[in-house]
Write a protein that holds these residues in place. Structure first.
Motif, mmCIF file in Angstrom:
data_model
loop_
_atom_site.group_PDB
_atom_site.id
_atom_site.type_symbol
_atom_site.label_atom_id
_atom_site.label_comp_id
_atom_site.label_asym_id
_atom_site.label_seq_id
_atom_site.Cartn_x
_atom_site.Cartn_y
_atom_site.Cartn_z
ATOM 1 N N LYS A 58 42.226 80.625 13.623
ATOM 2 C CA LYS A 58 43.377 79.916 14.173
ATOM 3 C C LYS A 58 43.037 79.290 15.518
ATOM 4 C CE LYS A 58 46.918 82.613 11.856
ATOM 5 N NZ LYS A 58 48.100 83.432 11.963
ATOM 6 N N ALA A 59 42.331 80.043 16.352
ATOM 7 C CA ALA A 59 41.924 79.515 17.654
ATOM 8 C C ALA A 59 40.985 78.324 17.487
ATOM 9 C CB ALA A 59 41.255 80.604 18.482
ATOM 10 N N GLY A 60 40.080 78.411 16.523
ATOM 11 C CA GLY A 60 39.162 77.299 16.278
ATOM 12 C C GLY A 60 39.886 76.042 15.832
ATOM 13 N N TRP A 61 40.834 76.179 14.908
ATOM 14 C CA TRP A 61 41.604 75.020 14.464
ATOM 15 C C TRP A 61 42.407 74.433 15.616
ATOM 16 C CZ3 TRP A 61 40.757 71.990 10.668
ATOM 17 C CH2 TRP A 61 40.231 72.453 9.462
ATOM 18 N N LEU A 62 42.993 75.284 16.439
ATOM 19 C CA LEU A 62 43.784 74.776 17.567
ATOM 20 C C LEU A 62 42.917 74.048 18.585
ATOM 21 C CD1 LEU A 62 46.350 77.645 18.098
ATOM 22 C CD2 LEU A 62 46.740 75.369 17.175
ATOM 23 N N VAL A 63 41.738 74.598 18.874
ATOM 24 C CA VAL A 63 40.831 73.917 19.796
ATOM 25 C C VAL A 63 40.418 72.568 19.217
ATOM 26 C CG1 VAL A 63 38.515 74.013 20.793
ATOM 27 C CG2 VAL A 63 40.014 75.998 20.945
ATOM 28 N N ASP B 167 51.625 75.136 10.720
ATOM 29 C CA ASP B 167 50.986 75.708 9.533
ATOM 30 C C ASP B 167 49.820 76.609 9.911
ATOM 31 O OD1 ASP B 167 50.872 75.715 6.540
ATOM 32 O OD2 ASP B 167 48.817 75.092 7.001
ATOM 33 N N VAL B 168 49.102 76.255 10.954
ATOM 34 C CA VAL B 168 48.006 77.109 11.422
ATOM 35 C C VAL B 168 48.563 78.472 11.832
ATOM 36 C CG1 VAL B 168 46.344 77.447 13.294
ATOM 37 C CG2 VAL B 168 46.430 75.267 12.102
ATOM 38 N N PHE B 169 49.660 78.485 12.559
ATOM 39 C CA PHE B 169 50.239 79.758 12.991
ATOM 40 C C PHE B 169 50.887 80.512 11.843
ATOM 41 C CE2 PHE B 169 50.161 77.807 17.257
ATOM 42 C CZ PHE B 169 49.509 78.824 17.917
ATOM 43 N N ARG B 170 51.423 79.802 10.851
ATOM 44 C CA ARG B 170 52.135 80.434 9.751
ATOM 45 C C ARG B 170 51.201 81.017 8.697
ATOM 46 N NH1 ARG B 170 55.949 76.324 7.751
ATOM 47 N NH2 ARG B 170 57.059 76.814 9.640
ATOM 48 N N ASP B 171 49.956 80.552 8.651
ATOM 49 C CA ASP B 171 49.023 80.976 7.617
ATOM 50 C C ASP B 171 48.516 82.385 7.915
ATOM 51 O OD1 ASP B 171 47.283 81.137 5.547
ATOM 52 O OD2 ASP B 171 45.895 79.620 6.283
ATOM 53 N N HIS B 172 48.860 83.328 7.041
ATOM 54 C CA HIS B 172 48.454 84.720 7.242
ATOM 55 C C HIS B 172 47.028 84.981 6.762
ATOM 56 C CE1 HIS B 172 52.446 85.720 8.508
ATOM 57 N NE2 HIS B 172 52.962 85.230 7.393
ATOM 58 N N SER B 173 46.464 84.064 5.994
ATOM 59 C CA SER B 173 45.104 84.280 5.505
ATOM 60 C C SER B 173 44.059 83.942 6.569
ATOM 61 C CB SER B 173 44.854 83.446 4.249
ATOM 62 O OG SER B 173 44.878 82.066 4.554
ATOM 63 N N LEU B 174 44.437 83.181 7.581
ATOM 64 C CA LEU B 174 43.511 82.862 8.669
ATOM 65 C C LEU B 174 43.494 83.993 9.682
ATOM 66 C CD1 LEU B 174 44.217 79.116 9.557
ATOM 67 C CD2 LEU B 174 42.175 80.044 8.507
ATOM 68 N N GLY B 175 42.323 84.303 10.167
ATOM 69 C CA GLY B 175 42.210 85.292 11.228
ATOM 70 C C GLY B 175 42.480 84.652 12.583
ATOM 71 N N GLY B 176 42.467 85.467 13.604
ATOM 72 C CA GLY B 176 42.742 84.980 14.952
ATOM 73 C C GLY B 176 41.735 83.960 15.433
ATOM 74 N N TRP B 177 40.449 84.206 15.160
ATOM 75 C CA TRP B 177 39.419 83.278 15.618
ATOM 76 C C TRP B 177 39.486 81.958 14.862
ATOM 77 C CZ3 TRP B 177 37.272 83.778 20.065
ATOM 78 C CH2 TRP B 177 37.128 85.050 20.623
ATOM 79 N N ILE C 84 43.300 70.210 19.580
ATOM 80 C CA ILE C 84 43.557 69.799 20.965
ATOM 81 C C ILE C 84 42.481 68.848 21.472
ATOM 82 C CG2 ILE C 84 43.655 70.666 23.342
ATOM 83 C CD1 ILE C 84 45.085 73.150 22.180
ATOM 84 N N LEU C 85 41.216 69.145 21.173
ATOM 85 C CA LEU C 85 40.124 68.312 21.683
ATOM 86 C C LEU C 85 40.003 66.973 20.957
ATOM 87 C CD1 LEU C 85 37.326 70.956 22.333
ATOM 88 C CD2 LEU C 85 38.912 69.909 23.963
ATOM 89 N N ILE C 86 40.108 67.002 19.637
ATOM 90 C CA ILE C 86 39.983 65.774 18.845
ATOM 91 C C ILE C 86 41.172 65.754 17.874
ATOM 92 C CG2 ILE C 86 38.451 64.361 17.439
ATOM 93 C CD1 ILE C 86 36.191 66.305 18.259
ATOM 94 N N PRO C 87 42.362 65.406 18.358
ATOM 95 C CA PRO C 87 43.564 65.583 17.542
ATOM 96 C C PRO C 87 43.569 64.770 16.245
ATOM 97 C CG PRO C 87 44.108 64.605 19.661
ATOM 98 C CD PRO C 87 42.658 64.898 19.671
ATOM 99 N N PHE C 88 43.179 63.500 16.289
ATOM 100 C CA PHE C 88 43.248 62.694 15.077
ATOM 101 C C PHE C 88 42.285 63.212 14.019
ATOM 102 C CE2 PHE C 88 42.133 59.015 12.455
ATOM 103 C CZ PHE C 88 43.394 58.691 11.995
ATOM 104 N N LEU C 89 41.049 63.443 14.403
ATOM 105 C CA LEU C 89 40.060 63.950 13.463
ATOM 106 C C LEU C 89 40.411 65.369 13.007
ATOM 107 C CD1 LEU C 89 37.408 63.360 12.013
ATOM 108 C CD2 LEU C 89 36.217 64.366 13.967
#
Length: 138
Positions: free
Chosen positions: A51-56, A39-49, A59-64
């Motif tokens: 998306k990168a922030g959500w992915l980080v 969903d993060v990758f599919r969302d066109h309203s999110l910018g690149g940064w 990855i770092l704190i997956p459950f939270l």
């Protein structure tokens, strides 16, 4: 000598239940995590940064990260999934209509006859007739 046969009796039913429960929860967790990432990758309203922030964060704190994402963007996530499903359904229906029309057996002559009848009745203009005629003949 017979100790290896008693292994099944050493694992209680409640232990088997909890093992199955944890495996089920682990699989559900993986489904949720992958769904959030797609969903993060599919969302066109999110910018690149963003998306990168959500992915980080995921990855770092997956459950939270997954919990915060579902709370913050869960409603939009469902809406995007419904829109994607509608688009796929419409594409399938369009393909079926197109395939049925091609397999309908109408020849070019029949299509041109119907087209000229539409033009004679005044339902289409000369330019629309010419465009449709070109489409039929090519």
């Amino acid at each position: 000598m017979y100790e290896h046969l008693l292994l099944a009796y050493d694992y209680p039913v409640l232990g088997a239940f909890w093992t199955v429960m944890w495996v089920f929860l682990w699989v559900m967790w993986l489904f949720l995590l992958f769904r959030v990432v797609t969903d993060v990758f599919r969302d066109h309203s999110l910018g690149g940064w963003a998306k990168a922030g959500w992915l980080v964060f995921l990855i770092l704190i997956p459950f939270l990260g997954a919990l915060v994402y579902v709370i913050a963007r869960g409603r939009e996530m469902g809406r995007r999934e419904n829109e994607r499903a509608q688009q796929q359904l419409e594409a399938v229906h369009s393909y079926f209509r197109q395939t049925a029309a091609e397999a309908g057996g109408t020849s070019e002559a029949e299509q041109l006859t119907r087209l000229s009848e539409l033009k004679a009745r005044g339902d289409i203009s000369e330019t629309e007739f010419a465009r449709a005629k070109e489409k039929i003949l090519h």
